[in-house]
Design an enzyme around this catalytic site. Structure first.
Site, mmCIF file in Angstrom:
data_model
loop_
_atom_site.group_PDB
_atom_site.id
_atom_site.type_symbol
_atom_site.label_atom_id
_atom_site.label_comp_id
_atom_site.label_asym_id
_atom_site.label_seq_id
_atom_site.Cartn_x
_atom_site.Cartn_y
_atom_site.Cartn_z
ATOM 1 N N ILE A 687 0.812 -1.224 0.000
ATOM 2 C CA ILE A 687 0.000 0.000 0.000
ATOM 3 C C ILE A 687 0.839 1.263 0.000
ATOM 4 O O ILE A 687 0.296 2.364 0.000
ATOM 5 C CB ILE A 687 -0.967 0.021 1.198
ATOM 6 C CG1 ILE A 687 -0.218 -0.128 2.516
ATOM 7 C CG2 ILE A 687 -2.031 -1.047 1.054
ATOM 8 C CD1 ILE A 687 -1.103 -0.048 3.739
ATOM 9 N N GLU A 689 5.108 3.259 0.495
ATOM 10 C CA GLU A 689 6.469 3.278 0.999
ATOM 11 C C GLU A 689 6.533 4.241 2.164
ATOM 12 O O GLU A 689 6.193 5.407 2.026
ATOM 13 C CB GLU A 689 7.442 3.728 -0.101
ATOM 14 C CG GLU A 689 7.641 2.734 -1.225
ATOM 15 C CD GLU A 689 8.564 1.590 -0.839
ATOM 16 O OE1 GLU A 689 9.299 1.730 0.152
ATOM 17 O OE2 GLU A 689 8.535 0.560 -1.531
ATOM 18 N N GLY A 690 6.950 3.739 3.324
ATOM 19 C CA GLY A 690 7.148 4.608 4.467
ATOM 20 C C GLY A 690 8.612 4.961 4.593
ATOM 21 O O GLY A 690 9.414 4.703 3.695
ATOM 22 N N GLY A 691 8.982 5.577 5.701
ATOM 23 C CA GLY A 691 10.377 5.889 5.920
ATOM 24 C C GLY A 691 11.192 4.618 6.031
ATOM 25 O O GLY A 691 10.996 3.828 6.934
ATOM 26 N N PHE A 692 12.119 4.405 5.097
ATOM 27 C CA PHE A 692 13.058 3.279 5.098
ATOM 28 C C PHE A 692 12.382 1.927 4.918
ATOM 29 O O PHE A 692 12.916 0.921 5.344
ATOM 30 C CB PHE A 692 13.901 3.270 6.389
ATOM 31 C CG PHE A 692 14.612 4.547 6.634
ATOM 32 C CD1 PHE A 692 15.784 4.842 5.957
ATOM 33 C CD2 PHE A 692 14.094 5.484 7.513
ATOM 34 C CE1 PHE A 692 16.443 6.037 6.172
ATOM 35 C CE2 PHE A 692 14.750 6.677 7.725
ATOM 36 C CZ PHE A 692 15.926 6.965 7.055
ATOM 37 N N GLY A 693 11.207 1.851 4.324
ATOM 38 C CA GLY A 693 10.642 0.529 4.114
ATOM 39 C C GLY A 693 9.294 0.541 3.441
ATOM 40 O O GLY A 693 8.585 1.547 3.438
ATOM 41 N N ALA A 694 8.950 -0.642 2.863
ATOM 42 C CA ALA A 694 7.650 -0.811 2.229
ATOM 43 C C ALA A 694 6.583 -1.079 3.280
ATOM 44 O O ALA A 694 6.868 -1.557 4.378
ATOM 45 C CB ALA A 694 7.707 -1.968 1.237
ATOM 46 N N VAL A 695 5.328 -0.795 2.920
ATOM 47 C CA VAL A 695 4.202 -0.990 3.832
ATOM 48 C C VAL A 695 3.182 -1.891 3.148
ATOM 49 O O VAL A 695 2.808 -1.661 1.991
ATOM 50 C CB VAL A 695 3.550 0.352 4.219
ATOM 51 C CG1 VAL A 695 2.421 0.118 5.216
ATOM 52 C CG2 VAL A 695 4.580 1.296 4.811
ATOM 53 N N ASP A 807 10.311 14.675 10.435
ATOM 54 C CA ASP A 807 9.941 14.393 9.040
ATOM 55 C C ASP A 807 8.435 14.519 8.833
ATOM 56 O O ASP A 807 7.785 13.630 8.292
ATOM 57 C CB ASP A 807 10.422 13.005 8.637
ATOM 58 C CG ASP A 807 10.511 12.842 7.110
ATOM 59 O OD1 ASP A 807 10.592 13.879 6.419
ATOM 60 O OD2 ASP A 807 10.506 11.702 6.634
#
Length: 1021
Positions: A687, A689-695, A807
């Site tokens: 769903i 891309e968050g900070g430093f990773g996929a969600v 951020d």
């Protein structure tokens, strides 16, 4: 003529940084009316009269341009609010455009301290508007012999009797509301056969309504609230066939309501409440089909609710609370515009119709005898209707009468005390030799029908009623906070309610209790202006027994902004205690603005007379208690995660036979559970891309829907961000922060599972292609701004452990199914250790949102988040990203464009053009100004987030002047964008930012092109 800009230029030469230059004067270009472009000529008599009027009203400086019929300056003791109005209107003869006269003057919301002037030398004057001032004295009898048709003296200090001579005038409009006029209403007013509006509320008038008022057949608006009249409601109101608005709230008149009210077919707004008298049937309103508001509160009405009310298609508000109504509740299926239905305090029975329990309607059924209610009923379904109050709504004798939707409720233990910080946060307060924890409920938004039960604490509150006429539907107005105050923290916040506010405890030891109710009037002031003229009166009930009638905080405390404690007692017999504060219609409702009334309370203390209150025995400071209570679990989670990563602890679930069934430690998941939930991280479940990773979206075995963030453990940065996020989210609980469900560290996987947000991110909702966007009107965007501000205020100031997010941007704001904003992605959060003034740190964040002092020098304070918030608010208002927007001319981003719009006086150009036809202009401009103050170049110019919340809620003034744009090339806020733009031009690129996100507006070389690109995108299927 010397302009204000010339004056400012001279001032700047003397003192460049003088930001208070507007304190000595106000510049107003006033509309005027004449029939020729030639200079007009006023008689010198009228020019001199205007100068005398200025002196009499208390204006310290006045400059009137007689040739153009306008005021150039009005000197005041302070800068007037944005609502201030000063106007002189002239009219010239159609046959001689130099023969002109003054026909209107208005000085509204200026806090003028003088007296009413003589106007005999203004023989052509027709209109006077002096509302919202501090004028004293009496109403001049001489005004009655003038040509006046319009008089508004709303909110002043005028006293004495209403001159009977006004019965011989030509008035069509007379507003004397919120003054101190005494005596009776002159019967001579019945001679005003052309009178359309008569507003007399909130005065000291006595006696009966004169029978002569029956002759006022042109009446359209009649208001007599908060008076001391006697007698019954007259039946001659049937003569007012043109009547559209009728208000008789706590007027002193007795019932019954005349049946002839049925002939008033033009009625739109009917408000009759708090009248004494015999029990009466429901008044006949069947023929009054255009009603939008029906307020018949506390009128001693019996019988059933007429079914024809449910067929009123224009009906928006129905308040029949605190009567003697019986029987069932109509469906109201055809009342398509219904927004509020308040039926509290009756004897209604049966079920609540399913049609009534629909989204978008606020329903209050508290204090009734309904029999349908049970934990399995439709009304008890989670999130079925967030604006539903069922407190004490059933006839059962079980605990569910008080605590609806809870099956087989049993007290785990009985308490002997309770301390509540109403509308505020948890805090310790020194009392005698101990420090008591006052539990806060400030994170709980109020509502016109609100029921709240604090989890695991067995206390809560019930709130009833909506603030009428304030044109504000934000639930945040049910709490108040005054950031700049000399009072103790306990009295800086408060909870308020329009009609009724009940605090309760369901698990107290039986016996005698001492109750202290803490009050402070924080809405009014002691200043020499109209803000001190407000009167707030309400009744206090303990265990439904009246213990204080017409309680007035300012009278008890001898002024506003001053704490007062009301000591009371109670006897608890069934382990249940209620404290109810109820507004009975008395007091002002328009000071300092519309919709300010109702009970308000700062804190509550309940202590048993026979059993000691359990409290910590150590002498530690409040900060130590909070740090241990909240910091310790966070530290444990932090350490466990670190040990897992280092391989010092066994990995989750390696030797488990059935990880889906076995019970795991709270907050942990196995990798198999996460894979099962996400279908082995199926790309179709991704769903974002968050900070430093996929969600990924996932569904756990127990049915919970979660969002799983997948980080890489191969990177030291990923490990660090993972630990930061676990520590941050697990410590922080707030309605506007994302909630962490658990985590997993296994097989080089770092996974976080937090609450799933149905509407993804704010960036996706606003900036995606047209077919993927979520339509957002202005109230929704305003609600989102307020929610983000409250979440940041909690992070910075209210949370026991203070955090700088670092951020804040649209992709890190998630939206639930109700579009409530939740701040997410805590991977960059930094703990404000030992309340340091700043932290020097490696820069991490997103270009376009980073504060200049942080981006350039790594200088990190809470004000860095404030800057990012300001940029984000501009994006929400404009519907365009800061970095993807390139304004006309030299504007390189949305922030610079907004600053230019302020300087040019065209603030509305910042607003998303799709919203402009519907937006509240004043509110939108205020929000933009707040955003620009937040995004000031210097951190010292930026407000605290608590101040931002207060500004958005109208409780704190919005700065009229905002730090402008530096016109040299070194403005540090825009330097990076300018360098980037030069680089793009050299390389013939089209993107505006190093890191950008999908937007509905492609980058172009001008503001017009950016808007055109968005229009093209929206036109696609």
């Amino acid at each position: 003529m010397i302009s204000l800009y010339q004056i400012l230029a001279e001032k700047k030469k003397k003192k460049k940084n003088d930001l208070n230059i507007f304190a000595f004067s106000v510049f107003a270009i006033i509309c005027f009316k004449f029939y020729s472009v030639n200079a007009i000529k006023l008689p010198q008599q009228e020019v001199d009269a205007l100068q005398q009027i200025a002196t009499t009203l208390g204006s310290k400086f006045w400059k009137f341009d007689a040739e153009n019929c306008k005021i150039e300056m009005v000197g005041l003791t302070e800068t007037p609010p944005p609502t201030a109005k000063q106007e002189i209107e002239c009219e010239c003869s159609p046959t001689n455009d130099t023969d002109c006269h003054v026909v209107k003057f208005a000085f509204k919301d200026h806090n003028l301290p003088g007296t009413l002037p003589q106007i005999v030398k203004l023989p052509y004057l027709r209109e006077i508007d002096l509302a919202y001032n501090y004028i004293n004295g009496t109403l001049p009898r001489e005004w009655a012999s003038s040509n006046l048709t319009f008089i508004s003296l709303l909110v002043n200090r005028l006293s004495g009797e209403i001159p009977k001579e006004f019965g011989n005038s030509s008035l069509t409009y007379l507003d004397l509301e919120s003054n101190a006029f005494s005596g009776t209403i002159p019967q001579e007013l019945g001679n005003l056969v052309h009178l359309k509006k008569l507003l007399l509320s909130s005065n000291k008038l006595t006696g009966t309504l004169p029978a002569s008022l029956a002759r006022l057949q042109n009446m359209t608006d009649f208001r007599i609230n908060d008076l001391q009249l006697s007698g019954t409601i007259p039946s001659y109101i049937q003569n007012w066939k043109q009547l559209e608005r009728l208000e008789m709230i706590a007027s002193g008149l007795t019932g019954p309501i005349p049946s002839v009210i049925s002939v008033l077919s033009n009625l739109v707004n009917l408000r009759i409440s708090d009248i004494r008298g015999p029990v009466q049937p429901f008044p006949s309103l069947k023929n009054v089909t255009g009603l939008t508001k029906i307020i018949l509160k506390n009128c001693n009405i019996s019988g059933q609710i007429p079914t024809y009310l449910s067929h009123l298609k224009e009906l928006e508000t129905l308040d029949l609370s605190f009567n003697k109504l019986v029987g069932g509740i109509p469906s109201f299926a055809q009342a398509e515009n219904l927004r509020f239905i308040i039926l509290a305090g009756n004897m209604l029975e049966g079920d609540a119709p399913d049609e009534l329990l629909r989204d978008g309607i606020t329903v209050d059924l508290s204090y009734n005898n309904l029999k349908w209610q049970s934990p399995e009923s439709r009304a008890c379904r989670p999130n079925m209707n967030l604006n539903l109050n069922l407190f004490q709504s059933t006839s059962t004798k079980k605990s569910s009468k008080f605590l609806p939707c809870i099956k087989d409720f049993k007290c785990p233990r009985y308490s002997s005390c309770l301390h509540v910080n109403c509308g505020g946060s948890d805090m310790y307060v020194k009392e005698k030799k101990t420090k008591e924890l006052y539990e806060g409920d400030g994170n709980v938004e109020g509502g016109a029908a609100k029921y709240f039960l604090k989890p695991d604490a067995n206390w809560g509150f019930s709130s009833t009623g909506d603030f009428m006429d304030d044109n504000n539907f934000q639930n945040t107005r049910f709490t108040m906070f005054v950031p700049a105050s000399n009072q103790s923290d306990l009295y800086k916040s408060a909870r308020i309610a329009p009609v009724s506010l009940t605090y309760f405890h369901a698990c107290l030891e039986n016996g005698n209790y001492t109750i202290n109710l803490d009050f402070a009037e924080i809405r009014f002031t002691n200043d020499e202006n109209y803000n001190r003229l407000g009167r707030r009166l309400f009744d206090i009930y303990i265990q439904e027994k009246l213990v204080a009638k017409d309680f007035n905080i300012m009278d008890e405390a001898k002024g506003a902004q001053t704490p007062i404690i009301k000591p009371l007692t109670a006897y608890v017999t069934n382990h249940f205690l209620t404290i109810r504060l109820s507004w009975a219609g008395k007091g002002t409702t328009r000071i300092p603005t519309r919709g300010v009334y109702g009970p308000i309370i700062s804190a509550i203390s309940i202590v048993s007379d026979s059993k000691p209150c359990e409290r910590p025995k150590t002498g530690m400071s409040p900060g130590a208690y909070i740090a241990i209570g909240i910091g310790a679990p966070c530290l444990i989670i932090f350490i466990l995660g670190f040990l897992w990563i280092c391989g010092c602890l066994p990995r989750c679930g390696r030797q488990r036979k059935d990880p889906y069934e076995e019970e795991l430690p709270s907050g942990t998941f196995t990798l198999r559970q996460i894979k099962f939930a996400t279908d082995d991280f199926n790309p179709t479940n991704k769903i974002g891309e968050g900070g430093f990773g996929a969600v990924f979206k996932g569904v756990l075995a127990d049915g919970r829907v979660v969002a799983v963030k997948q980080l890489s453990s191969k990177s030291r940065q990923g490990n660090r961000e993972f630990l930061n996020e676990i520590g941050a989210i697990s410590c922080l609980q707030h309605p506007n922060l994302v909630k962490l469900h658990g985590f997993c560290v296994e097989r080089a996987q770092l996974l976080l599972a937090y609450e799933y947000m149905e509407n993804n991110s704010l960036s996706s909702a606003l900036f995606s292609p047209k077919h993927k966007q979520i339509p957002m009107d202005w109230p929704t965007r305003f609600k989102i701004c307020c929610g983000i501000a409250k979440g940041l205020a909690f992070l910075h100031e209210e949370s026991p452990l203070k955090f700088v997010h670092r951020d804040i941007k649209a992709t890190n704001i998630l939206l639930d199914k109700d579009l409530t904003p939740k701040i997410s992605d805590f991977g960059l959060a930094r703990l404000d250790e030992e309340e340091k003034t700043h932290i020097s740190t490696k820069v991490a964040g997103t270009i376009g949102y980073m504060a200049p002092e942080y981006a350039l020098w790594g200088y990190l304070t809470f004000k860095a988040d404030v800057y990012s918030f300001g940029v984000l608010v501009l994006e929400i208002v404009a519907g365009i990203t800061n970095s993807n927007f390139m304004g006309a001319g030299d504007s390189v981003c949305l922030l610079e464009f907004a600053n230019e719009c302020v300087e040019s006086g065209h603030l509305m150009q910042v607003v998303d053009e799709r919203l402009r036809p519907e937006v509240d202009r004043k509110e939108a401009e205020a929000v933009i100004k707040v955003a620009l103050v937040c995004s000031s170049a210097s951190p010292t110019d930026r407000p605290l987030m608590s101040e931002v919340v207060a500004m958005l809620e109208g409780l704190y003034p919005v700065p009229e002047s905002t730090p402008g744009v530096s016109r040299n090339a070194g403005d540090i806020r825009f330097k990076a964008f300018k360098d980037l733009r030069r680089g793009m031009e050299n390389n013939s690129k089209t993107q505006c930012s190093v890191k950008s996100y999908p937007s509905s507006s492609s980058t172009s070389s001008g503001a017009g092109q950016a808007v055109q690109e968005r229009k093209k995108e929206e036109s696609r299927p």
